[in-house]
Design a protein around this motif. Structure first.
Motif, PDB file in Angstrom:
ATOM      1  N   SER A 258      -6.609  76.614  91.781  1.00 17.10           N
ATOM      2  CA  SER A 258      -7.590  75.543  92.005  1.00 17.10           C
ATOM      3  C   SER A 258      -6.967  74.283  92.592  1.00 17.10           C
ATOM      4  O   SER A 258      -7.620  73.529  93.285  1.00 17.10           O
ATOM      5  N   TYR A 259      -5.695  74.041  92.278  1.00  8.18           N
ATOM      6  CA  TYR A 259      -5.115  72.718  92.573  1.00  8.18           C
ATOM      7  C   TYR A 259      -3.897  72.827  93.476  1.00  8.18           C
ATOM      8  O   TYR A 259      -2.778  72.630  93.027  1.00  8.18           O
ATOM      9  N   THR A 260      -4.115  73.138  94.722  1.00  9.07           N
ATOM     10  CA  THR A 260      -2.941  73.356  95.576  1.00  9.07           C
ATOM     11  C   THR A 260      -2.441  72.082  96.259  1.00  9.07           C
ATOM     12  O   THR A 260      -1.292  72.007  96.650  1.00  9.07           O
ATOM     13  N   LYS A 261      -3.318  71.110  96.473  1.00 17.27           N
ATOM     14  CA  LYS A 261      -2.910  69.915  97.214  1.00 17.27           C
ATOM     15  C   LYS A 261      -2.655  68.779  96.241  1.00 17.27           C
ATOM     16  O   LYS A 261      -3.538  68.406  95.469  1.00 17.27           O
ATOM     17  N   SER A 262      -1.447  68.182  96.315  1.00 14.38           N
ATOM     18  CA  SER A 262      -1.137  67.128  95.358  1.00 14.38           C
ATOM     19  C   SER A 262      -1.912  65.863  95.716  1.00 14.38           C
ATOM     20  O   SER A 262      -2.278  65.633  96.883  1.00 14.38           O
ATOM     21  N   ALA A 263      -2.127  65.027  94.693  1.00 19.78           N
ATOM     22  CA  ALA A 263      -2.867  63.781  94.892  1.00 19.78           C
ATOM     23  C   ALA A 263      -2.188  62.910  95.952  1.00 19.78           C
ATOM     24  O   ALA A 263      -2.859  62.309  96.801  1.00 19.78           O
ATOM     25  N   THR A 264      -0.858  62.871  95.927  1.00 14.31           N
ATOM     26  CA  THR A 264      -0.146  62.025  96.897  1.00 14.31           C
ATOM     27  C   THR A 264      -0.311  62.574  98.321  1.00 14.31           C
ATOM     28  O   THR A 264      -0.501  61.826  99.267  1.00 14.31           O
ATOM     29  N   SER A 265      -0.237  63.880  98.457  1.00 16.38           N
ATOM     30  CA  SER A 265      -0.383  64.474  99.794  1.00 16.38           C
ATOM     31  C   SER A 265      -1.759  64.172 100.376  1.00 16.38           C
ATOM     32  O   SER A 265      -1.900  63.883 101.568  1.00 16.38           O
ATOM     33  N   LEU A 266      -2.779  64.249  99.531  1.00 22.27           N
ATOM     34  CA  LEU A 266      -4.141  64.001 100.009  1.00 22.27           C
ATOM     35  C   LEU A 266      -4.287  62.550 100.480  1.00 22.27           C
ATOM     36  O   LEU A 266      -4.836  62.286 101.552  1.00 22.27           O
ATOM     37  N   GLU A 267      -3.752  61.603  99.706  1.00 19.32           N
ATOM     38  CA  GLU A 267      -3.810  60.184 100.106  1.00 19.32           C
ATOM     39  C   GLU A 267      -3.054  59.964 101.408  1.00 19.32           C
ATOM     40  O   GLU A 267      -3.499  59.254 102.304  1.00 19.32           O
ATOM     41  N   ALA A 268      -1.882  60.591 101.494  1.00 23.14           N
ATOM     42  CA  ALA A 268      -1.038  60.415 102.679  1.00 23.14           C
ATOM     43  C   ALA A 268      -1.764  60.934 103.920  1.00 23.14           C
ATOM     44  O   ALA A 268      -1.748  60.306 104.989  1.00 23.14           O
ATOM     45  N   ALA A 269      -2.427  62.064 103.791  1.00 28.39           N
ATOM     46  CA  ALA A 269      -3.107  62.667 104.944  1.00 28.39           C
ATOM     47  C   ALA A 269      -4.253  61.778 105.415  1.00 28.39           C
ATOM     48  O   ALA A 269      -4.437  61.563 106.620  1.00 28.39           O
ATOM     49  N   VAL A 270      -4.998  61.223 104.454  1.00 32.51           N
ATOM     50  CA  VAL A 270      -6.119  60.345 104.828  1.00 32.51           C
ATOM     51  C   VAL A 270      -5.571  59.131 105.591  1.00 32.51           C
ATOM     52  O   VAL A 270      -6.103  58.734 106.632  1.00 32.51           O
ATOM     53  N   ALA A 271      -4.481  58.555 105.095  1.00 31.15           N
ATOM     54  CA  ALA A 271      -3.908  57.369 105.739  1.00 31.15           C
ATOM     55  C   ALA A 271      -3.422  57.690 107.146  1.00 31.15           C
ATOM     56  O   ALA A 271      -3.563  56.883 108.070  1.00 31.15           O
ATOM     57  N   SER A 272      -2.871  58.885 107.322  1.00 32.28           N
ATOM     58  CA  SER A 272      -2.380  59.276 108.648  1.00 32.28           C
ATOM     59  C   SER A 272      -3.512  59.277 109.677  1.00 32.28           C
ATOM     60  O   SER A 272      -3.345  58.832 110.815  1.00 32.28           O
ATOM     61  N   LEU A 273      -4.670  59.742 109.246  1.00 39.08           N
ATOM     62  CA  LEU A 273      -5.816  59.807 110.173  1.00 39.08           C
ATOM     63  C   LEU A 273      -6.300  58.412 110.567  1.00 39.08           C
ATOM     64  O   LEU A 273      -7.021  58.249 111.548  1.00 39.08           O
ATOM     65  N   GLN A 274      -5.894  57.408 109.766  1.00 37.38           N
ATOM     66  CA  GLN A 274      -6.387  56.056 110.038  1.00 37.38           C
ATOM     67  C   GLN A 274      -5.470  55.260 110.964  1.00 37.38           C
ATOM     68  O   GLN A 274      -5.696  54.082 111.192  1.00 37.38           O
ATOM     69  N   ASP A 275      -4.420  55.874 111.455  1.00 35.77           N
ATOM     70  CA  ASP A 275      -3.542  55.144 112.375  1.00 35.77           C
ATOM     71  C   ASP A 275      -3.375  55.922 113.680  1.00 35.77           C
ATOM     72  O   ASP A 275      -2.320  56.482 113.978  1.00 35.77           O
ATOM     73  N   GLU A 276      -4.454  55.916 114.455  1.00 39.79           N
ATOM     74  CA  GLU A 276      -4.500  56.683 115.695  1.00 39.79           C
ATOM     75  C   GLU A 276      -3.469  56.178 116.711  1.00 39.79           C
ATOM     76  O   GLU A 276      -2.841  56.962 117.416  1.00 39.79           O
ATOM     77  N   GLU A 277      -3.297  54.859 116.731  1.00 34.31           N
ATOM     78  CA  GLU A 277      -2.419  54.275 117.735  1.00 34.31           C
ATOM     79  C   GLU A 277      -0.974  54.762 117.548  1.00 34.31           C
ATOM     80  O   GLU A 277      -0.308  55.199 118.494  1.00 34.31           O
ATOM     81  N   TYR A 278      -0.531  54.723 116.300  1.00 38.28           N
ATOM     82  CA  TYR A 278       0.824  55.164 115.982  1.00 38.28           C
ATOM     83  C   TYR A 278       0.981  56.654 116.313  1.00 38.28           C
ATOM     84  O   TYR A 278       1.967  57.092 116.917  1.00 38.28           O
ATOM     85  N   PHE A 279      -0.041  57.432 115.920  1.00 41.26           N
ATOM     86  CA  PHE A 279      -0.041  58.886 116.135  1.00 41.26           C
ATOM     87  C   PHE A 279       0.131  59.213 117.619  1.00 41.26           C
ATOM     88  O   PHE A 279       1.003  60.003 118.006  1.00 41.26           O
TER      89      PHE A 279
END
Ligand code: PMP
Length: 369
Positions: A258-279
């Motif tokens: 049920s719990y494959t994605k860690s809480a930190t990984s999920l937060e990190a992924a969301v933040a990554s999507l919010q910095d398009e310019e850097y990406f």
């Protein structure tokens, strides 16, 4: 022999690229990003209530990330499945969709995890040779609609009965990209089975199969945060597909863990999507260094395949792939070599920073001196 030996599962695992623990090596062997993720990613993790995040189980539905991905790709939440890296997503997709007695098909030279999952899950499979020295994938080899109206056949007129299709696009380890038009040809020839397109490297390429999704309910596109988003250590991947298929993937995944994605990984992924310019800026950096790398390797008499990824597949004309691999390793430069017919003279070299690539060129010159 002990009786229980009969009951042990015997599998030949996938062998990942080495992860040397020393910081003093130049690591160009697993297509990691040479740049860190956006500073916003680290900020997001630091601003978490880590005590709570560690104490509690993470969201099994990865709701926040699913919402962020749906928004990013302009689709609805029920089109998105999130997994623990795209290996987890692909393994889930294999288990979810390939239950036919007919063989699934994929190229003979592609991501070498595909046959491992097929064997693990007891899925029959057939490897279709890439065409010629250029390692081209020809859609016609995956079936086509016979103009005489005899259904879907191969070139000899035999009926094609694929149990499913898996295409890495761009392909690995060749780096070669198939156009969206060609992917569509494969979809047209395989209407009754699931077609998985593994787009692990697509952010370094010109086009994606995403625009085909509304027209093909049997298409599953798999992506990862490990390469272009520089988050291989966080283990986040996802699939985009029709809600019917996403539901099945969720049911299968939730039947394993049920719990494959860690809480930190999920937060990190969301933040990554919010910095398009850097990406975008880091992708451009890699593309610039890739162009330079291709030029420098050609100058040094390598045969270099056209790359749409963050690596190049290149063969020296003056030594063997294996000897060059050994020579580089002695100089603390790790690249990937596959002891496989047709490609054993090639090395897969991840695009690093300009500085790392300069060290690679110097090492090659030293070996070839
Ligand atoms: N697909 C392909 C073609 C790959 O090369 C890789 C990286 N080894 C993956 C999927 C899996 O990457 P990850 O599990 O880190 O998302």
């Amino acid at each position: 022999m002990r009786k229980w030996e009969d009951n042990l599962r015997r599998v030949e695992p996938y062998i990942p690229g080495e992860q040397p623990q020393s910081q003093d090596v130049i690591k160009l062997n697993t297509n990691e990003n040479p740049y860190p993720p956006s500073p916003k990613v680290e900020e997001a993790i630091r601003s978490m209530d880590l005590g709570t995040a560690m104490r509690k189980y993470p969201d099994p539905e990865s709701g926040k990330l699913v919402r962020a991905l749906a928004e990013y790709y302009g689709t609805d939440r029920d089109h998105i499945f999130v997994g623990m890296g795209s290996d987890d997503v692909l393994a889930t997709a294999f288990m979810s969709f390939f239950n036919s007695d007919n063989p699934i098909v994929f190229p003979d030279i592609t991501y070498s995890f595909y046959p491992v999952w097929a064997k693990l899950y007891g899925i029959p499979y057939k490897e279709i040779p890439l065409y010629g020295d250029g390692f081209l994938l020809r859609p016609i080899d995956y079936g086509y609609i016979d103009p005489d109206g005899d259904g879907i056949t191969d070139e000899s007129g035999e009926a094609v009965t694929n149990g499913g299709v898996v295409i890495a696009n761009p392909n690995a380890p060749t780096g070669i990209m198939l156009s969206r038009k060609d992917i569509e040809k494969i979809l047209i020839a395989n209407p009754d089975v699931i077609v998985i397109v593994d787009e692990a490297y697509v952010d370094y390429a010109d086009e994606s199969a995403l625009p085909l999704l509304p027209d093909y309910e049997n298409l599953v596109i798999v992506r990862t945060f490990s390469k272009s988003r520089a988050m291989a250590g966080m283990r986040i991947g996802f699939a985009i597909a029709s809600p019917r298929l996403i539901r099945v993937m969720n049911d299968v995944a939730q039947s394993v863990n049920s719990y494959t994605k860690s809480a930190t990984s999920l937060e990190a992924a969301v933040a990554s999507l919010q910095d398009e310019e850097y990406f975008r800026a880091r992708i451009d950096d890699v593309l610039r260094t890739r162009a330079r790398t291709v030029m420098e390797l050609k100058k040094r008499s390598f045969n270099v395949l056209p790359s749409s990824t963050n690596f190049v597949f290149a063969a020296p004309t003056w030594t063997t792939g294996e000897d060059l691999y050994d020579g580089l390793r002695e100089r603390d430069i790790y690249v990937r070599h596959f002891s496989k017919e047709r490609i054993n003279n090639y090395l897969r070299i991840t695009i690093g920073t300009d500085e790392q690539m300069n060290d690679l060129f110097a090492a090659i010159d030293d070996i070839h001196a």
